[in-house]
Design a protein around this motif. Structure first.
Motif, PDB file in Angstrom:
ATOM      1  N   GLU A 281      -8.397  -8.858  18.140  1.00  0.00           N
ATOM      2  CA  GLU A 281      -8.335  -9.827  16.860  1.00  0.00           C
ATOM      3  C   GLU A 281      -8.820 -11.009  17.279  1.00  0.00           C
ATOM      4  OE1 GLU A 281      -5.847  -8.856  18.949  1.00  0.00           O
ATOM      5  OE2 GLU A 281      -4.234 -10.384  18.900  1.00  0.00           O
TER       6      GLU A 281
ATOM      7  N   SER B 116       2.803   0.164   9.215  1.00  0.00           N
ATOM      8  CA  SER B 116       2.037  -0.939   8.602  1.00  0.00           C
ATOM      9  C   SER B 116       1.063  -1.628   9.415  1.00  0.00           C
ATOM     10  CB  SER B 116       3.075  -2.011   7.869  1.00  0.00           C
ATOM     11  OG  SER B 116       2.612  -3.244   7.646  1.00  0.00           O
ATOM     12  N   GLN B 117       0.068  -1.936   9.139  1.00  0.00           N
ATOM     13  CA  GLN B 117      -0.971  -2.711   9.643  1.00  0.00           C
ATOM     14  C   GLN B 117      -0.799  -4.234   9.844  1.00  0.00           C
ATOM     15  OE1 GLN B 117      -4.618  -0.872   8.660  1.00  0.00           O
ATOM     16  NE2 GLN B 117      -5.771  -2.356  10.393  1.00  0.00           N
ATOM     17  N   SER B 118       0.134  -4.475   9.003  1.00  0.00           N
ATOM     18  CA  SER B 118       0.647  -5.785   9.039  1.00  0.00           C
ATOM     19  C   SER B 118       2.199  -5.988   9.511  1.00  0.00           C
ATOM     20  CB  SER B 118       0.786  -6.751   7.470  1.00  0.00           C
ATOM     21  OG  SER B 118       1.533  -7.723   7.375  1.00  0.00           O
TER      22      SER B 118
ATOM     23  N   TYR C  29       1.167   0.832   4.785  1.00  0.00           N
ATOM     24  CA  TYR C  29       0.254  -0.188   4.362  1.00  0.00           C
ATOM     25  C   TYR C  29      -1.075  -0.354   5.325  1.00  0.00           C
ATOM     26  CZ  TYR C  29      -1.404  -4.978   3.963  1.00  0.00           C
ATOM     27  OH  TYR C  29      -2.607  -5.750   3.902  1.00  0.00           O
TER      28      TYR C  29
ATOM     29  N   GLU D 183      -4.930  -1.515   6.161  1.00  0.00           N
ATOM     30  CA  GLU D 183      -6.215  -2.432   5.847  1.00  0.00           C
ATOM     31  C   GLU D 183      -7.431  -1.670   6.107  1.00  0.00           C
ATOM     32  OE1 GLU D 183      -5.015  -5.733   8.253  1.00  0.00           O
ATOM     33  OE2 GLU D 183      -3.368  -6.501   6.622  1.00  0.00           O
ATOM     34  N   GLY D 184      -7.303  -0.800   6.822  1.00  0.00           N
ATOM     35  CA  GLY D 184      -8.541   0.074   6.995  1.00  0.00           C
ATOM     36  C   GLY D 184      -8.259   1.202   7.644  1.00  0.00           C
TER      37      GLY D 184
ATOM     38  N   LYS E  28      -3.479   0.707   0.108  1.00  0.00           N
ATOM     39  CA  LYS E  28      -4.525   0.280   0.957  1.00  0.00           C
ATOM     40  C   LYS E  28      -5.337  -1.143   0.376  1.00  0.00           C
ATOM     41  CE  LYS E  28      -8.889   0.152   2.901  1.00  0.00           C
ATOM     42  NZ  LYS E  28      -9.210  -1.150   2.148  1.00  0.00           N
ATOM     43  N   SER E  29      -5.450  -2.203   1.356  1.00  0.00           N
ATOM     44  CA  SER E  29      -5.516  -3.337   0.794  1.00  0.00           C
ATOM     45  C   SER E  29      -7.142  -3.761   1.135  1.00  0.00           C
ATOM     46  CB  SER E  29      -4.816  -4.480   1.197  1.00  0.00           C
ATOM     47  OG  SER E  29      -4.915  -4.602   2.773  1.00  0.00           O
ATOM     48  N   GLY E  30      -7.641  -4.712   0.660  1.00  0.00           N
ATOM     49  CA  GLY E  30      -8.936  -5.092   0.954  1.00  0.00           C
ATOM     50  C   GLY E  30      -9.902  -4.345   0.254  1.00  0.00           C
TER      51      GLY E  30
ATOM     52  N   ASP F 195     -14.481   0.710  -1.025  1.00  0.00           N
ATOM     53  CA  ASP F 195     -13.209   1.216  -1.744  1.00  0.00           C
ATOM     54  C   ASP F 195     -13.435   2.501  -2.516  1.00  0.00           C
ATOM     55  OD1 ASP F 195     -10.522   0.471  -2.360  1.00  0.00           O
ATOM     56  OD2 ASP F 195     -11.252   0.690  -4.487  1.00  0.00           O
TER      57      ASP F 195
ATOM     58  N   TYR G 150     -12.689   4.887   0.291  1.00  0.00           N
ATOM     59  CA  TYR G 150     -11.005   5.146   0.284  1.00  0.00           C
ATOM     60  C   TYR G 150     -10.762   6.062  -0.662  1.00  0.00           C
ATOM     61  CZ  TYR G 150     -10.883   2.130   4.375  1.00  0.00           C
ATOM     62  OH  TYR G 150     -11.009   1.754   5.803  1.00  0.00           O
TER      63      TYR G 150
END
Ligand code: ADP
Ligand code: MG
Length: 697
Positions: free
Chosen positions: A101, A157-159, A210, A212-213, A237-239, A259, A262
């Motif tokens: 990151e 969760s990715q966060s 959750y 993000e990818g 799925k965000s983003g 999207d 996804y």
């Protein structure tokens, strides 16, 4: 990857970098572990003899642990993981940040970490993770402020920050978890591994997440579709970035963003996609606590007319339908309910309904075979005891073994009743549409769990011929191909009209004379992507007009771009557009999911209409067929307004054949067949455009 049971249920946990230093992550982890963990905690730190009274060791190899949690600074974290691997510790959680990151140094460090993990076959979580929790043994190996309560959902969760927020809220709501994982950078273990593990652990009833990818889309689809035969997966799925649309030269490439990939991938995986955190937990809680419905017909029992109508609207927006009651049910309702009520669905038992009337009505409705599930909808009145109603609802839900959602509307007055409901797995919502959404998720999952996944059909094709055509781009500056590559479709058994490319008016006439009736003439040039935009397509050209048409096409191309590379002119048989429908079948390669197929309404207005649907290739016959049903214009294909229906089987087969082509040749980066003219009998690909990566050939 397989078995992660030891990761979640270790006997001894080594905390590499344990310390009592105020405000440090090493301290928080030790404190959290000391709180409830059934096993032993071993601090690892050469600077201390003990940490919070626990005897410390200098090196992880002396810990005899089966899980190592690594919190030391990044420059020594990889070594710590290697030592753990050497000592035979199979499970590692890397909390330390400063890897992928944080730029190129970090990325190199992460690469090294991945290699070490592969060398010792480690189950490695992170790096850059908040940690993991498992409630059956009270393990909280995170540095978050909140521990999870026990429950039957497992959460990834990715966060990490999102986990702390969710736990804070969930503990208030009485929502519990089996395992919680902060995925971090997913250097080794990713969402597919946890889905796989939770599908098999016998304790997780719902997987929620959750994300993000998803890095490896196909792997995720294949893993998740196995798991969702038994265990529901609900994901946010965000983003919604459109990375895929950059630099695209096909229609499919322009329309297909990440999207869409996804959306298609999650659907094919059997995952229920939530659009918000609220939807995530509304559906997950219902799935975690209630039986699956036999049918999708819902009964609504209410003492309030207005909310009854609102919830009926919500049913209209869902995939559920309003139950129509049997004659016996209607008879019983007429006996028990006042004449001014409504015995038809939504059942209005009227504002003066007491607890007995409510109970009777719900009991009668749930007993009806035509009822798959129920919604208890009520507004506070002086004659109704909410807590009693909650207890009756719980009892009847269990007795009839059908899913029930509750909408006891109100504020403070509702709280004790809501707690009774919640404790028995019946979530209470203020808003009827949330209750209907949650019940809808149950019906959705019922369908998903009954799906069968067929293998893609293997057609007999001429792979060598296709390869030769694709190889024609080798050594060229331009890697795009147009109608000069029609043979590619032919090699894979996709019907194309008779036609030829010529480079003189005389040859054009020769070809035209061999074709019955008028012909279509098109300019052929890699520099002209959209031929009709420059007047480069002439439809219905008679033999006598061929010479003029030829010269005109060349002139138009020159005017458009003086140095355009003009290959010639295609002379093509006419396809009867009047009896057909112009569709598009295309493919764009998604970085995560790979070849993404598109089907939709085609022709020159495809980007204006955007009536399209997507699937990740390879697709089975059934998946290809579903695409023909999903577009808004599907009725047009099935013969609207007295027109003959078109040949859906042929479209389905064309989608499958394209699926095989793009799966066989990763070198095809994007491809449009636009239009594929679907006819009452058969389908014709009259135009093709693709981009090839010669390095992949
Ligand atoms: P482009 O997409 O580059 O403009 P096409 O070859 O798709 O070129 O032609 C544009 C339109 O012309 C098609 O969408 C279709 O309506 C019509 N057309 C092209 N080829 C034929 C054909 N063989 N028969 C009938 N109509 C055709
Ligand atoms: Mg076209």
């Amino acid at each position: 990857m397989g078995d992660l049971s030891e990761l979640f249920a270790p006997r001894r946990v080594a905390v590499v970098g344990a310390t009592e230093r105020e405000g440090s992550v090493g301290r928080a982890i030790v404190e959290n572990l000391m709180e409830d963990f059934d096993g032993e905690v071993v601090p690892v730190n050469p600077k201390y003899d003990e940490v919070f009274g626990l005897p410390a060791v200098a090196d992880v190899s002396e810990s005899d642990a089966d899980l190592a949690v690594v919190v030391v600074p990044p420059h020594i974290a990889v070594d710590a993981v290697r030592q753990a691997g050497e000592a035979g510790i199979q499970n590692v959680v890397v909390i330390t940040a400063g890897f992928g990151e944080t730029g190129s140094d970090g990325a190199a460090r992460e690469q090294e970490l991945t290699e070490v993990a592969a060398e010792y076959d480690l189950n490695l979580v992170g790096p850059n993770s908040l940690g993991i929790m498992s409630t059956p043994n009270g393990m909280n190996a995170t540095f978050g402020p909140e521990n999870a309560s026990p429950g039957n959902m497992s959460f990834m969760s990715q966060s990490g920050a999102f986990i702390t927020a969710v736990l804070d809220w969930a503990n208030d709501e009485g929502i519990g978890f089996k395992d919680v994982v902060s995925l971090g950078n997913k250097a080794v273990l990713d969402e597919s591994d946890f889905v796989d593990a939770w599908g098999a652990d016998g304790e997780t009833d719902v997987v929620i997440g959750y994300l993000e990818g998803i890095e490896e889309g196909r792997k995720f689809i294949d893993t998740a579709r196995e798991v969702t035969q038994d265990t529901p997966i609900v994901l946010v799925k965000s983003g919604r970035t459109d990375a895929g649309a950059q630099a695209a030269s096909s229609h499919t490439g322009t329309i297909a963003g990440s999207d869409q990939a996804y959306e298609a991938g999650l659907e094919q995986a059997g995952v229920i996609r939530a659009e918000s955190v609220q939807e995530l937990f509304d559906s997950a809680q219902m799935l975690a606590n209630q039986p699956l419905p036999e049918g999708e017909e819902i009964a609504i029992i209410t003492n309030a007319g207005g909310p009854g109508v609102m919830s009926t609207d919500a049913v209209g927006d869902s995939s559920l339908s309003m139950a129509s009651f049997s004659d016996e049910t209607l008879e019983e309702f007429s006996e028990k309910l006042p004449a001014e009520g409504n015995i038809y669905n939504p059942v209005d038992i009227v504002g003066d309904a007491d607890n007995d009337r409510f109970r009777d009505a719900l009991d009668i409705a749930l007993a009806d075979e035509n009822v798959g599930m129920a919604l208890v909808l009520t507004c506070p009145t002086a004659v109704l005891d909410y807590e009693q109603l909650a207890e009756d609802t719980v009892e009847l839900r269990e007795e009839h073994d059908k899913p029930v959602a509750a909408c006891f509307m109100g504020g403070e007055r509702v709280k004790p009743a809501a707690t009774i409901l919640q404790d028995s797995g019946i979530p209470n919502y203020f808003d009827p549409s949330r209750a209907v959404f949650a019940l809808d998720a149950l019906a959705d999952f019922k369908d998903i769990s009954q799906r069968t996944y067929d293998e893609p059909t293997e057609f007999d094709v001429d792979r060598e011929r296709a390869r030769e055509i694709l190889e024609s781009v080798k050594g060229r500056d331009d890697t795009r191909l147009g109608v000069e590559a029609m043979g590619l479709l032919d090699a894979y058994g996709i019907e194309t009209p008779q036609g030829e490319i010529v480079d003189s008016p005389a040859d054009a006439l020769d070809v035209a004379e061999n074709i019955d009736g008028g012909v279509v003439m098109k300019i052929v040039s890699p520099d002209i992507l959209h031929k009709s935009d420059i007047g480069g397509v002439k439809v219905g050209v008679e033999d006598g007009e061929v010479y003029d048409a030829y010269e005109d096409l060349i002139t138009r191309a020159r005017n458009y771009q003086p140095d355009a590379n003009i290959i010639g002119v295609q002379v093509q048989e006419m396809v009867d557009l009047d009896s057909g429908v112009e569709t598009i079948v295309g493919m764009n390669r998604d970085p995560q999911f790979g070849p993404l197929l598109m089907f939709g309404l085609g022709g020159i207005f495809v980007e204006v209409m955007e009536d399209t649907t997507f699937r990740v290739a390879p697709v089975s016959e059934n998946e290809a067929f579903e695409m023909t049903e999903e577009i808004d214009s599907a009725p047009l294909l099935r013969g609207a307004r007295g027109r003959d229906p078109v040949d859906i089987d042929e479209i389905t087969e064309t989608i499958q054949r394209l699926s095989q082509l793009v799966t066989d040749f990763p070198a095809i980066l994007e491809l449009d067949i636009n239009p594929l003219v679907a006819l009452p009998d058969g389908a014709q690909a009259v135009d093709v455009r693709l981009t090839v990566d010669p390095d992949e050939l």
